[in-house]
Structures are given as structure tokens and as C-alpha cells.
Design a protein around this motif. Structure first.
Motif, PDB file in Angstrom:
ATOM      1  N   MET A 515       0.987  -1.270  -0.066  1.00  0.00           N
ATOM      2  CA  MET A 515      -0.136   0.140   0.026  1.00  0.00           C
ATOM      3  C   MET A 515       0.776   1.221   0.134  1.00  0.00           C
ATOM      4  O   MET A 515       0.477   2.162  -0.724  1.00  0.00           O
ATOM      5  CB  MET A 515      -0.974  -0.017   1.294  1.00  0.00           C
ATOM      6  CG  MET A 515      -1.727   1.063   1.472  1.00  0.00           C
ATOM      7  SD  MET A 515      -3.248   1.167   0.154  1.00  0.00           S
ATOM      8  CE  MET A 515      -3.994   2.629   0.512  1.00  0.00           C
ATOM      9  N   ILE A 594      -2.017  -1.492 -11.089  1.00  0.00           N
ATOM     10  CA  ILE A 594      -3.016  -0.887 -10.044  1.00  0.00           C
ATOM     11  C   ILE A 594      -3.075   0.580 -10.161  1.00  0.00           C
ATOM     12  O   ILE A 594      -4.162   1.186 -10.234  1.00  0.00           O
ATOM     13  CB  ILE A 594      -2.698  -1.298  -8.466  1.00  0.00           C
ATOM     14  CG1 ILE A 594      -2.821  -2.619  -8.393  1.00  0.00           C
ATOM     15  CG2 ILE A 594      -3.356  -0.590  -7.452  1.00  0.00           C
ATOM     16  CD1 ILE A 594      -2.527  -3.318  -7.024  1.00  0.00           C
TER      17      ILE A 594
ATOM     18  N   LYS B  54     -11.221   8.899   2.194  1.00  0.00           N
ATOM     19  CA  LYS B  54     -10.747   7.524   3.198  1.00  0.00           C
ATOM     20  C   LYS B  54     -11.587   6.375   2.317  1.00  0.00           C
ATOM     21  O   LYS B  54     -10.844   5.353   2.171  1.00  0.00           O
ATOM     22  CB  LYS B  54     -11.426   7.720   4.540  1.00  0.00           C
ATOM     23  CG  LYS B  54     -10.608   8.430   5.531  1.00  0.00           C
ATOM     24  CD  LYS B  54     -11.145   8.558   6.903  1.00  0.00           C
ATOM     25  CE  LYS B  54      -9.888   9.336   7.581  1.00  0.00           C
ATOM     26  NZ  LYS B  54     -10.473   9.797   8.909  1.00  0.00           N
ATOM     27  N   SER B  57      -9.088   5.235  -0.423  1.00  0.00           N
ATOM     28  CA  SER B  57      -8.037   4.660   0.384  1.00  0.00           C
ATOM     29  C   SER B  57      -8.249   3.501   0.405  1.00  0.00           C
ATOM     30  O   SER B  57      -7.421   2.539   0.339  1.00  0.00           O
ATOM     31  CB  SER B  57      -7.420   5.468   1.387  1.00  0.00           C
ATOM     32  OG  SER B  57      -6.542   4.751   2.340  1.00  0.00           O
ATOM     33  N   ALA B  59     -10.468   1.494  -0.749  1.00  0.00           N
ATOM     34  CA  ALA B  59     -10.729   0.915  -2.149  1.00  0.00           C
ATOM     35  C   ALA B  59      -9.773   0.153  -2.667  1.00  0.00           C
ATOM     36  O   ALA B  59      -9.545  -0.793  -3.162  1.00  0.00           O
ATOM     37  CB  ALA B  59     -11.690   1.683  -3.119  1.00  0.00           C
ATOM     38  N   ARG B  60      -8.551   1.343  -2.489  1.00  0.00           N
ATOM     39  CA  ARG B  60      -7.042   1.013  -3.093  1.00  0.00           C
ATOM     40  C   ARG B  60      -6.653  -0.101  -2.233  1.00  0.00           C
ATOM     41  O   ARG B  60      -6.063  -1.144  -2.649  1.00  0.00           O
ATOM     42  CB  ARG B  60      -6.407   1.988  -2.982  1.00  0.00           C
ATOM     43  CG  ARG B  60      -5.051   1.629  -4.020  1.00  0.00           C
ATOM     44  CD  ARG B  60      -4.027   3.135  -3.846  1.00  0.00           C
ATOM     45  NE  ARG B  60      -4.795   4.289  -4.453  1.00  0.00           N
ATOM     46  CZ  ARG B  60      -4.810   5.359  -3.613  1.00  0.00           C
ATOM     47  NH1 ARG B  60      -4.260   5.544  -2.604  1.00  0.00           N
ATOM     48  NH2 ARG B  60      -5.596   6.423  -4.367  1.00  0.00           N
ATOM     49  N   GLU B  61      -6.939  -0.137  -1.062  1.00  0.00           N
ATOM     50  CA  GLU B  61      -6.457  -1.347  -0.079  1.00  0.00           C
ATOM     51  C   GLU B  61      -6.933  -2.577  -0.501  1.00  0.00           C
ATOM     52  O   GLU B  61      -6.351  -3.598  -0.404  1.00  0.00           O
ATOM     53  CB  GLU B  61      -6.424  -0.915   1.332  1.00  0.00           C
ATOM     54  CG  GLU B  61      -5.462  -0.288   2.158  1.00  0.00           C
ATOM     55  CD  GLU B  61      -5.741  -0.507   3.683  1.00  0.00           C
ATOM     56  OE1 GLU B  61      -5.279  -1.225   4.243  1.00  0.00           O
ATOM     57  OE2 GLU B  61      -6.149   0.802   4.164  1.00  0.00           O
ATOM     58  N   GLU B  63      -8.074  -3.467  -3.287  1.00  0.00           N
ATOM     59  CA  GLU B  63      -7.413  -3.876  -4.568  1.00  0.00           C
ATOM     60  C   GLU B  63      -6.151  -4.579  -4.644  1.00  0.00           C
ATOM     61  O   GLU B  63      -5.916  -5.468  -4.902  1.00  0.00           O
ATOM     62  CB  GLU B  63      -7.320  -2.727  -5.829  1.00  0.00           C
ATOM     63  CG  GLU B  63      -7.437  -3.148  -7.003  1.00  0.00           C
ATOM     64  CD  GLU B  63      -7.252  -1.810  -7.825  1.00  0.00           C
ATOM     65  OE1 GLU B  63      -6.973  -1.904  -9.200  1.00  0.00           O
ATOM     66  OE2 GLU B  63      -7.317  -0.771  -7.484  1.00  0.00           O
ATOM     67  N   ILE B  64      -5.392  -3.971  -3.665  1.00  0.00           N
ATOM     68  CA  ILE B  64      -3.905  -4.472  -3.295  1.00  0.00           C
ATOM     69  C   ILE B  64      -4.152  -5.854  -2.889  1.00  0.00           C
ATOM     70  O   ILE B  64      -3.481  -6.907  -3.168  1.00  0.00           O
ATOM     71  CB  ILE B  64      -3.143  -3.530  -2.366  1.00  0.00           C
ATOM     72  CG1 ILE B  64      -2.963  -2.295  -3.419  1.00  0.00           C
ATOM     73  CG2 ILE B  64      -1.871  -4.197  -1.883  1.00  0.00           C
ATOM     74  CD1 ILE B  64      -2.272  -1.055  -2.419  1.00  0.00           C
TER      75      ILE B  64
END
Lengths: 601, 82
Positions: A515, A594, B54, B57, B59-61, B63-64
Motif C-alpha cells: 500500500m 494498479i 478515506k 484509500s 478501495a485501493r487497499e 484492490e491491493i
């Protein structure tokens, strides 16, 4: 001077002894073979360090009874309290176990060592032991030449046991024929004087041979052919118990203060036990007779009775000392005071930890964490943040909107004081210990060295960043102030996440660094876009823009170095889990993918 | 336990490569389990969050974590093929 003539003198005396008495030669050869067997046995068990032994040590020493049992069991299996005490000192110095656990193990090892007397007295003298030695040696040597480390270890253990048995056989043979020519029993000294003289002799013999086990075998074999009296044999056994502490004392010379405290505990325990045995010798002998009669040992089987005596007086020592274990630990902590070291001296790198690969790795890891702790403060102050702010749960993004308060900080001086010295020590220690490390550990050590380098690089980059950062975070220009605050937030976020990983939060593993990597790339890309926009809108000047461009590069490098360091230093302790985590962690292409997805959204 | 299982255990103990291989599989399975749990809890957080940045953020987590899980599943499949 004495040291120079000691060894040649011993050689001359031994050579003369061999010349006049073939029996003395056989006994000495028996001792030599026995000691060689112990060396081989130690070598074999070392092959299993770096896994089994360490896992056992970690899991089985959290309570006093567990450490005691661990000491008893390992010493019984390895038949060497010296090896157990050296391993314990080494692990204590590396910080793998605590002093109270270490003391428990040493107490247990004293009891475990008595099983040796039982094996020799009960088995070694009654069975033709050399018959077992030969196949063990053959199988052992064949296994020693195998590629697999475990098989090699088993080979050394088998050969070691074979040599132990062969040594006992030669000692027994030597004493048996010795009996016909000279009667050592004629030199027996009765009474309390004899007790003290033979105790001193036992101490001396064990100090010379560095093994109470070898002394005990000599005592038992001599006793079995009545070359020494039963009373004198008991005194020799007491002496052997005191003399065995010499190995731990020698081992602790190169250890840190914790190792010295443990050797102190070993010495106190064995001295107290020895003193109690000497004072209450008649009462203990009475107890030996009663117990022997109760379990059916014949009254004239002095060798087995010696084993009973050895067990009773060591058990008595443990019973006497256990209630005072905390007092002992406090006393030793007060007596061996840790030198007040500043932050700049290495804490965990010491010679004693160099013995075992796992201890080397743990020492280096802890010292690199120490280096990181110092670097953390330097970097935090370098970006004008108090470390408490990073440790807190405050929203770091709020910083962006606040005018920054510059923390005056001489980063050059702090680098020399707190970082460089430790870095040098780590590099030197790794280079020295790497030669004797198995391949998989060398690889890990190389990773640690890289992690230390990443930390130093991050500090150096902070130094470059600090110059403009302290100027612009207090600037009246909102735009440039906001951009520099963004850089501070980015670095502070990395430091905070690493702190969470350090504290072993379940969710904060190596994988959570991905992240941060995505955030880093995103910030780096957006700074460039933002800069063009700000120049076009005349919000910042061209010199401001070039400074920002260079400094965002520094901020990116600091974060990258710290993230890479974290992946090595704060990875899971379990080697298999950490390897699997790094195989699942995203690579640069996957991170770019990503980021591309986000842009398309 | 049957004799076959004992023999397999012995073979694993003495064959370092085999032991490493089976430990690797176990570790990946353990991590995948943790990632699945994390993804689920992040999805829950996303539903409860109202702040837009937030939400982004989280949503990105997600995805990762999802990408890591896919990578892990792929690695496990490869190991099972061997």
C-alpha cells in the motif's frame, strides 16, 4: 611466562608417563578419545541449531519449571552440560531468552548431567561397551560424508557416541591392568582432610579436561576397580561439579553482561551445592545408603551408589536454590552492572553470539533495529516532526494545512553520533561472522546488511531534504508550503506503518508495505503534474519548482529505502512465512498496473 | 497412521527440498487465509465509511489485497502441479 611453559610441561609429563606406564597411556588415550567424542557430539548437535533447537528454546523457557525441564532433558540427550551452558550463554547474549530462564536451564542442566553417571555406572561398566562403539563409528562416519545437513549431524552424533563408548572402554581397560601394578587406593586420604583434598583434585581435573563428564567417567571407572575409595570418589564428584563451571566462565568472557550474570549464577549454584554436600556429607551418604537399599542396589555396588549420590546432591542444590532464584537474579543484576552506554554503542554484537548461526542472525537483526531506532529519530526531526506525533494516532494529513514549525536539528552531528558508529559495527560483525555461516544464513545476513545500508541512505537523503524543507514549511507561500508538507506526510506515513509492523500487529505484515509503495508512486507522479500547474498559475517561482523537483526525489528515495528495509527487518520471524510473503508481495509491474487502473477510474 | 504416512513423514524429514516445498505450501495457504479475512473486513469498512478520500484509500487497499491473493492462489496452483 607461566602460559608459555605450561603446555610444553604438560607434554613432557605425559610423554614421560607414557614411557614408564603403558596403562597410564591407555587411560590417557581413553580420556582423549572420550573428549574427542564430546567434540564430535557437540558438532553434531550444532548441525541442528538454526531450527529445531532454537524453536525448542523459545517455546520451552517461558516458565521456570519449563526451563528446568529443558535443561534436564537437553543435557540428558546431549550428555554435555557444557554445550547446553554455552548455547544458553550465546542465546542470552543475543537476547533470545531472559536471565531467569537461563538460570533455570543451567539448574536443570546440573541435574541432567547426573544421568551420565547412571549411564556409565549402570550400563557402561556392565556391558561390553566397545561392541556398541564400532558399528556406531562406522555408521556415523558414513553419514558424516553425506550432503544433507541433518544426515551429517546424525553422523557426527553417532560417531561422537561411538568415541565416547570407545573412550570409556579404554579407560576401563587401563584401570583394570593398572590395578595389578600400582594400587592408587593406598594413597587414599581418610576423613575431612581427604574430602577437601579430593574435592580440590576433582575441581583441578575438570578444569584441565573442561568436562565434568570425563572426570566422572574417570572416577567411576577407577572406583569400579577399587583404585580409589568410595569416600574419595564422592569428594572427586563434588569437585567435578564445581570445576565444570569453568566452561561457562570461559564462555562468558566474550559475552555481554547477561552472559556474565549467567556464568555467575552457574558458579554460585555449584559452589553452594558443593558446600552443602561437603558440610552434610554424612547425612547425604546415609540418604544414599537408604535409597540404594530401597531400590535394590547392593550395598557394595559403589559405582551405582556414586550415581545416586551425584543425583541426590544436585537435586538438593536445586531444591535449596529455587526459592532464591529471583534473589539470585537481582543480586547478579546488581553485581554485574551494565555499563551505561550511550545510544551510540552496539548493544547486541558480541563474540559469544558468534558461536551459532541463529544467534548471529538475531544479534545482527536486533542491532539493525537499534540502528533503525536511532535513524527514526534523526529522520523524524529532519522532517521537523516530533517522534511522538508519528507514534500517535493523529491524522497526519492535517499537517498539510498547518504552517509548519521548524525543529532546529543538526543532522550531520546526529548522523556521526547515532548512525555511522552502529552501521560500521554491523558491517564489521557481519563480515567477520559470515565465513562460518551456512549458505541460507549468509543470504539472510546479506539481506540485513542491505537493510542497514537502506537505513543509512534514508538518513543521508533526509539530510539533503532538510535544507529546503525547513525553509519552505514555514513559508508564507501556501502552495509551496502545502507541497513540502505533502512530502513530510508521505515520509511520516511510512515511518508510522513501519512502527506498526515492528509492534507485530497481525494486519501489518510485509504485504501491507505494498500500500505504501502504491502511495509513493502516486505522490511522485502527482508532484510532477502539480508542479507544472503551480508554475503555470504563478503560484510558485522557478527556483521553488526546481527545489521541489529535487526534494520530491529525495522523499521518494527515503520512503523506498525505508520500505525495503522494513521488508527485511520487520518480516515474520518464521522463515517459511516471510519467504512466502515476499513471493506474494507485488512487484513494480503489478503496482504500476494498479496505478493505471486508478487513473482509468 | 498408516506405514505409508510414516514413511512419507520420514522421507520429508530427511529430504530437505521436500520439507521446504511442503512448508512453502503451508505458509502460502496460511497467508491466503489471512488475506481473505482482511479483504472481507476492508469491504465492511468501505460500506461504513462516509468520508470520500478515506473511501478511496480503502478501495485501493482492497484492490491491493485482492491482487496479492490472486498472486498467492496462482503460486499455490503452480506448487500443486509439481
Amino acid at each position: 611466562m607461566i602460559r608459555k611453559i605450561l603446555l610444553p610441561s604438560i607434554f613432557v609429563v605425559l610423554a614421560y608417563g607414557f614411557w614408564i606406564s603403558p596403562d597410564f597411556k591407555e587411560i590417557s588415550a581413553g580420556v582423549a578419545i572420550f573428549l574427542f567424542g564430546m567434540v564430535s557430539l557437540e558438532e553434531g548437535f550444532k548441525a541442528f541449531t538454526g531450527g529445531l533447537l532454537e524453536r525448542l528454546l523459545r517455546r520451552t523457557t517461558d516458565k521456570l519449571w519449563k526451563s528446568l525441564t529443558f535443561g534436564v532433558v537437553t543435557t540428558t540427550i546431549m550428555q554435555s552440560s557444557s554445550l547446553v551452558s554455552v548455547i544458553t550463554i550465546s542465546f542470552l547474549s543475543a537476547g533470545l531468552i531472559g536471565l531467569a530462564s537461563g538460570v533455570g536451564i543451567i539448574f536443570g542442566a546440573n541435574l541432567g548431567t547426573t544421568t551420565g553417571a547412571w549411564l556409565i555406572a549402570g550400563f557402561g561398566l556392565k556391558v561390553k561397551i566397545s561392541a556398541y562403539a564400532m558399528p556406531m563409528l562406522v555408521f556415523g562416519v558414513i553419514l558424516m560424508f553425506q550432503k544433507s545437513r541433518s544426515l551429517k549431524g546424525i553422523g557426527y552424533i553417532l560417531a561422537g557416541l561411538g568415541f565416547l563408548f570407545l573412550g570409556i572402554h579404554h579407560m576401563k581397560m587401563g584401570f583394570e591392568s593398572f590395578k595389578d601394578t600400582i594400587d592408587l587406593a593406598a594413597y587414599a586420604v581418610p576423613g575431612f582432610t581427604g574430602l577437601l583434598i579430593f574435592t580440590a583434585l576433582g575441581v583441578f581435573a575438570t578444569v584441565v579436561m573442561q568436562s565434568s563428564h570425563a572426570t566422572l567417567v574417570l572416577i567411576i571407572t577407577a572406583l569400579s576397580v577399587q583404585q580409589i575409595t568410595y569416600d574419595n570418589a564422592l569428594a572427586l564428584a563434588i569437585g567435578a561439579n564445581i570445576g565444570t563451571t569453568i566452561t561457562a566462565i570461559l564462555g562468558s568472557l566474550s559475552a555481554n553482561v547477561e552472559g556474565k550474570r549467567l556464568a555467575g549464577a552457574h558458579l554460585i549454584f555449584n559452589l553452594v551445592t558443593g558446600a552443602v554436600a561437603i558440610i552434610f556429607i554424612h547425612q547425604i551418604m546415609f540418604a544414599v545408603d537408604s535409597i540404594s537399599a530401597a531400590v535394590g542396589i547392593p550395598a557394595d555396588d559403589y559405582t551405582l551408589k556414586l550415581a545416586v549420590f551425584h543425583t541426590i546432591f544436585n537435586t538438593l542444590g536445586i531444591i535449596l536454590m529455587i526459592p532464591f532464584i529471583n534473589t539470585l537474579v537481582n543480586f547478579l543484576t546488581k553485581t554485574f552492572k551494565e555499563k551505561r552506554k550511550g545510544l551510540v554503542e552496539p548493544r547486541y554484537l558480541n563474540e559469544a553470539s558468534m558461536e551459532f548461526p541463529e544467534a548471529v542472525l538475531e544479534s545482527v537483526r536486533k542491532e539493525t533495529v537499534h540502528l533503525y531506532e536511532n535513524a527514526f529519530e534523526v529522520i523524524a526531526h529532519g522532517i521537523s516532526l516530533k517522534p511522538d506525533v508519528i507514534h500517535s494516532k493523529d491524522d497526519l494529513a492535517d499537517l498539510v494545512h498547518r504552517p509548519g514549525k521548524v525543529v532546529p536539528f543538526d543532522i550531520d552531528a546526529q548522523y556521526d553520533l547515532k548512525v555511522k558508529v552502529l552501521y560500521n559495527a554491523i558491517i564489521e560483525y557481519i563480515s567477520r561472522s559470515q565465513q562460518s555461516m551456512p549458505a541460507e544464513y549468509s543470504e539472510k545476513l546479506f539481506g540485513m546488511r542491505q537493510a542497514a545500508r537502506d537505513i543509512v541512505e534514508a538518513v543521508k537523503d533526509t539530510k539533503h531534504l532538510q535544507k529546503n524543507l525547513s525553509r519552505y514549511i514555514a513559508s508564507d507561500n501556501d502552495a509551496i508550503r502545502r507541497e513540502y508538507n505533502h512530502l513530510r506526510v508521505q515520509i511520516a506515513n511510512v515511518l508510522r506503518q513501519l512502527q506498526l509492523m515492528r509492534n507485530n500487529n497481525e494486519d501489518d505484515t510485509v504485504l501491507s508495505l505494498d500500500m505504501l509503495k502504491v502511495e509513493m508512486e502516486k505522490t511522485d507522479a502527482s508532484v510532477n503534474g502539480m508542479m507544472d500547474k503551480l508554475i503555470r498559475e504563478n503560484a510558485i517561482t522557478a527556483p521553488m519548482a526546481t527545489s521541489l523537483m529535487n526534494d520530491s526525489g529525495y522523499a521518494y528515495d527515503i520512503s523506498r529505502n525505508l520500505v525495503e528495509m522494513g521488508a527485511t527487518l520487520f518480516a515474520d520471524h518464521d522463515l517459511d512465512v516471510s519467504t512466502a510473503e515476499s513471493s506474494i508481495a507485488l512487484d513494480q509491474d503489478e503496482i504500476d498496473e494498479i496505478l493505471a487502473n486508478k487513473e482509468n477510474d | 497412521m498408516t506405514m505409508k504416512k510414516y514413511l512419507k513423514m520420514m522421507a520429508e524429514y530427511f529430504d530437505e527440498d521436500q520439507r521446504k516445498f511442503s512448508n512453502k505450501k503451508k505458509s502460502i495457504k496460511h497467508i491466503l487465509k489471512k488475506l481473505k479475512k482482511r479483504e472481507k473486513s476492508l469491504k465492511q469498512d468501505l460500506e461504513n465509511e462516509s468520508n470520500k478520500s478515506k473511501k478511496k484509500s480503502i478501495a485501493r487497499e482492497i484492490e491491493i489485497a485482492h491482487a496479492q491473493r490472486n498472486k498467492g492462489i496462482k503460486a499455490l496452483k503452480e506448487l500443486n502441479k509439481k
